[in-house]
Design a protein around this motif. Sequence first.
Motif, PDB file in Angstrom:
ATOM      1  N   GLU A   1      49.774  39.581  25.710  1.00  0.00           N
ATOM      2  CA  GLU A   1      49.046  39.215  26.921  1.00  0.00           C
ATOM      3  C   GLU A   1      48.488  40.426  27.653  1.00  0.00           C
ATOM      4  O   GLU A   1      47.410  40.396  28.207  1.00  0.00           O
ATOM      5  CB  GLU A   1      49.943  38.409  27.873  1.00  0.00           C
ATOM      6  CG  GLU A   1      50.162  36.997  27.420  1.00  0.00           C
ATOM      7  CD  GLU A   1      51.089  36.250  28.361  1.00  0.00           C
ATOM      8  OE1 GLU A   1      51.555  36.823  29.353  1.00  0.00           O
ATOM      9  OE2 GLU A   1      51.351  35.080  28.078  1.00  0.00           O
ATOM     10  N   GLY A   2      49.218  41.525  27.614  1.00  0.00           N
ATOM     11  CA  GLY A   2      48.776  42.717  28.320  1.00  0.00           C
ATOM     12  C   GLY A   2      47.823  43.561  27.509  1.00  0.00           C
ATOM     13  O   GLY A   2      47.514  44.674  27.881  1.00  0.00           O
ATOM     14  N   GLY A   3      47.372  43.069  26.400  1.00  0.00           N
ATOM     15  CA  GLY A   3      46.437  43.810  25.572  1.00  0.00           C
ATOM     16  C   GLY A   3      47.124  44.806  24.656  1.00  0.00           C
ATOM     17  O   GLY A   3      46.495  45.717  24.142  1.00  0.00           O
ATOM     18  N   SER A   4      48.424  44.663  24.465  1.00  0.00           N
ATOM     19  CA  SER A   4      49.152  45.570  23.588  1.00  0.00           C
ATOM     20  C   SER A   4      48.652  45.426  22.158  1.00  0.00           C
ATOM     21  O   SER A   4      48.486  44.332  21.654  1.00  0.00           O
ATOM     22  CB  SER A   4      50.652  45.252  23.656  1.00  0.00           C
ATOM     23  OG  SER A   4      51.332  45.984  22.671  1.00  0.00           O
ATOM     24  N   THR A   5      48.412  46.548  21.533  1.00  0.00           N
ATOM     25  CA  THR A   5      47.992  46.531  20.136  1.00  0.00           C
ATOM     26  C   THR A   5      48.961  47.322  19.271  1.00  0.00           C
ATOM     27  O   THR A   5      48.605  47.810  18.218  1.00  0.00           O
ATOM     28  CB  THR A   5      46.573  47.096  19.993  1.00  0.00           C
ATOM     29  OG1 THR A   5      46.558  48.413  20.523  1.00  0.00           O
ATOM     30  CG2 THR A   5      45.545  46.217  20.687  1.00  0.00           C
ATOM     31  N   THR A   6      50.187  47.487  19.766  1.00  0.00           N
ATOM     32  CA  THR A   6      51.191  48.214  19.013  1.00  0.00           C
ATOM     33  C   THR A   6      51.503  47.462  17.735  1.00  0.00           C
ATOM     34  O   THR A   6      51.837  46.286  17.774  1.00  0.00           O
ATOM     35  CB  THR A   6      52.487  48.360  19.849  1.00  0.00           C
ATOM     36  OG1 THR A   6      52.160  48.921  21.100  1.00  0.00           O
ATOM     37  CG2 THR A   6      53.509  49.207  19.128  1.00  0.00           C
ATOM     38  N   PRO A   7      51.370  48.138  16.581  1.00  0.00           N
ATOM     39  CA  PRO A   7      51.668  47.441  15.337  1.00  0.00           C
ATOM     40  C   PRO A   7      53.149  47.108  15.231  1.00  0.00           C
ATOM     41  O   PRO A   7      53.985  47.761  15.849  1.00  0.00           O
ATOM     42  CB  PRO A   7      51.244  48.420  14.252  1.00  0.00           C
ATOM     43  CG  PRO A   7      51.048  49.732  14.913  1.00  0.00           C
ATOM     44  CD  PRO A   7      50.909  49.482  16.375  1.00  0.00           C
TER      45      PRO A   7
ATOM     46  N   LEU B   1      47.151  54.239  10.423  1.00  0.00           N
ATOM     47  CA  LEU B   1      45.953  53.493  10.023  1.00  0.00           C
ATOM     48  C   LEU B   1      45.058  53.239  11.229  1.00  0.00           C
ATOM     49  O   LEU B   1      43.836  53.236  11.097  1.00  0.00           O
ATOM     50  CB  LEU B   1      46.348  52.179   9.345  1.00  0.00           C
ATOM     51  CG  LEU B   1      47.082  52.319   8.021  1.00  0.00           C
ATOM     52  CD1 LEU B   1      47.489  50.962   7.510  1.00  0.00           C
ATOM     53  CD2 LEU B   1      46.219  53.036   6.993  1.00  0.00           C
ATOM     54  N   LYS B   2      45.656  53.038  12.402  1.00  0.00           N
ATOM     55  CA  LYS B   2      44.854  52.827  13.589  1.00  0.00           C
ATOM     56  C   LYS B   2      44.055  54.065  13.961  1.00  0.00           C
ATOM     57  O   LYS B   2      42.906  53.970  14.405  1.00  0.00           O
ATOM     58  CB  LYS B   2      45.735  52.391  14.761  1.00  0.00           C
ATOM     59  CG  LYS B   2      44.905  52.073  15.988  1.00  0.00           C
ATOM     60  CD  LYS B   2      45.712  51.501  17.087  1.00  0.00           C
ATOM     61  CE  LYS B   2      44.738  51.250  18.209  1.00  0.00           C
ATOM     62  NZ  LYS B   2      45.270  50.609  19.314  1.00  0.00           N
ATOM     63  N   GLN B   3      44.628  55.218  13.728  1.00  0.00           N
ATOM     64  CA  GLN B   3      43.912  56.468  14.011  1.00  0.00           C
ATOM     65  C   GLN B   3      42.691  56.604  13.114  1.00  0.00           C
ATOM     66  O   GLN B   3      41.666  57.161  13.527  1.00  0.00           O
ATOM     67  CB  GLN B   3      44.843  57.657  13.812  1.00  0.00           C
ATOM     68  CG  GLN B   3      45.959  57.730  14.823  1.00  0.00           C
ATOM     69  CD  GLN B   3      46.930  58.859  14.519  1.00  0.00           C
ATOM     70  OE1 GLN B   3      46.753  59.622  13.575  1.00  0.00           O
ATOM     71  NE2 GLN B   3      47.963  58.972  15.356  1.00  0.00           N
ATOM     72  N   LEU B   4      42.754  56.101  11.932  1.00  0.00           N
ATOM     73  CA  LEU B   4      41.617  56.161  11.015  1.00  0.00           C
ATOM     74  C   LEU B   4      40.458  55.309  11.527  1.00  0.00           C
ATOM     75  O   LEU B   4      39.288  55.617  11.253  1.00  0.00           O
ATOM     76  CB  LEU B   4      42.014  55.691   9.615  1.00  0.00           C
ATOM     77  CG  LEU B   4      42.997  56.609   8.863  1.00  0.00           C
ATOM     78  CD1 LEU B   4      43.424  55.938   7.567  1.00  0.00           C
ATOM     79  CD2 LEU B   4      42.360  57.944   8.598  1.00  0.00           C
ATOM     80  N   LEU B   5      40.754  54.229  12.251  1.00  0.00           N
ATOM     81  CA  LEU B   5      39.721  53.350  12.763  1.00  0.00           C
ATOM     82  C   LEU B   5      39.048  53.927  14.014  1.00  0.00           C
ATOM     83  O   LEU B   5      37.964  53.500  14.363  1.00  0.00           O
ATOM     84  CB  LEU B   5      40.303  51.969  13.061  1.00  0.00           C
ATOM     85  CG  LEU B   5      40.803  51.179  11.848  1.00  0.00           C
ATOM     86  CD1 LEU B   5      41.485  49.911  12.298  1.00  0.00           C
ATOM     87  CD2 LEU B   5      39.650  50.881  10.912  1.00  0.00           C
TER      88      LEU B   5
END
Length: 166
Positions: free
Chosen positions: A147-153, A161-165
């Motif tokens: 709900e808070g927009g967390s995108t923690t895998p 992998l997120k850093q690559l994006l």
Amino acid sequence: MQFDLKKFFQTGRVPYHADLQLDLSDYDFPGYQIVQTVTGTFDAALNGEGVVLRLSLNALAQAECARCLAPVEYPCSIEREWLVREQELSDEYQELPIDEAGKLSVKELACEELVMGIPTVLLCSADCQGLCHVCGKPKAAGCTCCEGGSTTPVDERLAILKQLLN
């Protein structure tokens, strides 16, 4: 159940009626199962052009929701009618499951109609939100981690992998 269409063309002065109770639990349906007995009727009657076949089925399909994996039950009622002419019995492109001897497999016909009549993608509700992309729980169950927009895998080892994006 086999219905002899060839014989019915010759001797079918009286309309034919059968109440159906079909166990289709061993049939491999695409994405769902039919675990209860399928009920219905099968009728045949001669008219001036050929034999009119009527099939009526009532079934209950069970599956998992395509979005949240919750159990789903889908009641299905099918009403279908065909006109079969005598010369069509030997047609290899006949849409009905009729063998070389002119016999119609009513069970196979019922299976084909259920495959065509039941959607392969079933949902628990039209507004199902699916699973949370962070924790994997159904969003309808009150998932609050996204709900808070967390995108923690879920797995920190995949954070690279997120850093690559970015």
